[in-house]
Write a protein that holds these residues in place. Structure first.
Motif, PDB file in Angstrom:
ATOM      1  N   ILE A 141       0.846  -1.190   0.000  1.00  0.00           N
ATOM      2  CA  ILE A 141       0.000   0.000   0.000  1.00  0.00           C
ATOM      3  C   ILE A 141       0.884   1.243   0.000  1.00  0.00           C
ATOM      4  N   THR A 146      -1.702  -0.257  -4.812  1.00  0.00           N
ATOM      5  CA  THR A 146      -2.464  -0.973  -3.798  1.00  0.00           C
ATOM      6  C   THR A 146      -2.687  -2.372  -4.347  1.00  0.00           C
ATOM      7  N   THR A 163      -5.845  -2.189  -7.133  1.00  0.00           N
ATOM      8  CA  THR A 163      -6.764  -1.078  -7.354  1.00  0.00           C
ATOM      9  C   THR A 163      -7.097  -0.938  -8.842  1.00  0.00           C
ATOM     10  N   VAL A 168      -4.195   3.728  -2.612  1.00  0.00           N
ATOM     11  CA  VAL A 168      -4.658   4.157  -1.291  1.00  0.00           C
ATOM     12  C   VAL A 168      -3.909   5.405  -0.818  1.00  0.00           C
ATOM     13  N   ALA A 171      -5.439   8.325  -2.344  1.00  0.00           N
ATOM     14  CA  ALA A 171      -6.716   8.657  -1.701  1.00  0.00           C
ATOM     15  C   ALA A 171      -6.483   9.509  -0.458  1.00  0.00           C
ATOM     16  N   LYS A 205     -18.473   2.756   1.632  1.00  0.00           N
ATOM     17  CA  LYS A 205     -17.383   2.004   1.018  1.00  0.00           C
ATOM     18  C   LYS A 205     -17.777   1.580  -0.387  1.00  0.00           C
ATOM     19  N   PHE A 213      -9.645  -3.222  -5.519  1.00  0.00           N
ATOM     20  CA  PHE A 213      -9.959  -2.017  -4.760  1.00  0.00           C
ATOM     21  C   PHE A 213     -10.396  -0.889  -5.695  1.00  0.00           C
ATOM     22  N   PHE A 215     -10.773   3.550  -5.094  1.00  0.00           N
ATOM     23  CA  PHE A 215     -10.769   4.675  -4.154  1.00  0.00           C
ATOM     24  C   PHE A 215     -11.243   5.985  -4.786  1.00  0.00           C
ATOM     25  N   ILE A 252     -11.025   4.179   5.040  1.00  0.00           N
ATOM     26  CA  ILE A 252      -9.980   3.604   4.185  1.00  0.00           C
ATOM     27  C   ILE A 252      -9.406   2.331   4.798  1.00  0.00           C
ATOM     28  N   LEU A 256      -9.450  -1.666   3.307  1.00  0.00           N
ATOM     29  CA  LEU A 256      -8.271  -2.538   3.230  1.00  0.00           C
ATOM     30  C   LEU A 256      -8.489  -3.833   4.015  1.00  0.00           C
TER      31      LEU A 256
END
Length: 340
Positions: A141, A146, A163, A168, A171, A205, A213, A215, A252, A256
């Motif tokens: 991360i 990510t 991602t 992340v 973000a 989320k 993922f 974000f 966040i 994760l």
């Protein structure tokens, strides 16, 4: 029988930090990093400025790493360098220097994947830190990546989740920019979050299939949230900054952890190692320790100096490759995109 001393010089220049490290048989003798504060004024890394700064920094940084290690360049067994992924201009500086030095000293050249290095940083010899046994799950991360990676061996890695848009770290930084925090915002949000209520504000989320993922939607939601509340109260951010930061970080970290729990369920592997700059975040570290108690996971959290981009992680990969005699050719090229 006297053990052969293998000295590896690691060079890292994938983004805005120029770093050099010397390892002897897996133990760090020096780990030098030159940061580039110039990017703070721009709210992010400017590639052209980064590559110019690397050119200025690389010789003194390597020189300092050798002096701190107490060796000369002639003692080196090999030179390891970050081939990618990263900013092309920055990578070229490190790659060119490493190739020239290895050629001049007539010693092996070792190319390193930056993302593999974040994972294998756990194998640096350091008192008080244990190494994960294979297989384990690694979550890398950072500001640019990510990923959840299944690790079956030092060089047997499979990405099982990543991602689909923002990383992340991105973000955190973009959320911080919305709140008027400086760059990089991640550490500032983490600091503020410790003072706030993580459940003061609710952020939805994103729903993403599998172990991937997303974000970007969260970042947009935070933007609209701040805009709408600031219309009603111009002092909203100042009055609620700690609670906003705590709520953002809580969301966040929750994203994760949800994906990690799913990965453990899917693979049956409950050894978890984290790496990358965001692994310095206190929220994710606490959540992992709690999961260790609650779910019986075995967790591996790196020392702070091995979380952000550093050359010791490059050197440990170099050492492991040296033992296998896995060397690079002089015509090897840096590459901005390099998969595990």
């Amino acid at each position: 029988m006297i053990e052969e001393k293998i000295y590896i010089l690691g060079i890292e220049s994938s983004c805005d930090d120029t770093a050099a490290s010397v390892l002897c048989n897996g133990k760090v003798l020096s780990n030098v990093i030159a940061n580039q504060s110039i990017h703070e004024a721009y709210g992010g890394v400017v590639p052209e400025l980064a590559s110019r700064a690397h050119q200025q920094n690389i010789v003194p940084v390597v020189d300092q790493a050798l002096k701190k290690a107490g060796i000369s360049k002639n003692d080196l067994s090999a030179v390891a360098f970050t081939r990618g992924p990263g900013l092309m201009g920055s990578l070229l500086v490190g790659t060119s220097f490493a190739k020239s030095l290895a050629y001049g000293l007539d010693i092996p050249l070792i190319e390193v994947n930056h993302m593999q290095a974040h994972i294998l940083a756990h194998f640096i010899e350091k008192e008080g830190y244990k190494k994960p046994a294979f297989p384990f799950l690694a979550m890398t991360i950072s500001g640019g990546h990510t990923q959840i990676v299944r690790v079956d061996g030092a060089f047997q890695m499979t990405v099982i989740g990543e991602t689909i848009d923002d990383a992340v770290g991105e973000a955190f930084d973009k959320s911080g920019k919305i709140l008027g925090l400086g760059y990089p915002a991640g550490p500032q949000i983490d600091k503020r979050a410790k003072l706030g209520n993580p459940k003061a504000f609710h952020f939805t989320k994103p729903k993403v299939d599998g172990l991937n993922f997303s974000f970007s939607g969260l970042k947009t939601a935070i933007l609209y949230f701040v805009r709408d509340h600031s219309k009603e109260n111009p002092n909203f951010i100042a009055e609620h900054l700690d609670d906003i930061c705590a709520s953002i970080q809580y969301t966040i970290v929750g994203i994760l952890m949800d994906k990690l729990k799913a990965a453990v369920k899917d693979t049956g592997i409950n050894r978890i190692a984290i790496g990358g700059g965001v692994s310095a975040n206190s929220g994710i570290r606490t959540a992992l320790k709690n999961a260790e108690q609650k779910h019986g996971w075995e967790t591996f959290i790196p020392a702070f100096e091995f979380t952000t981009d550093n050359a010791a992680m490059i050197a440990i990969v170099g050492y492991l490759k040296y033992l296998k005699k896995d060397f690079a050719m002089q015509n090897t090229m840096a590459t901005a995109r390099l998969k595990i």
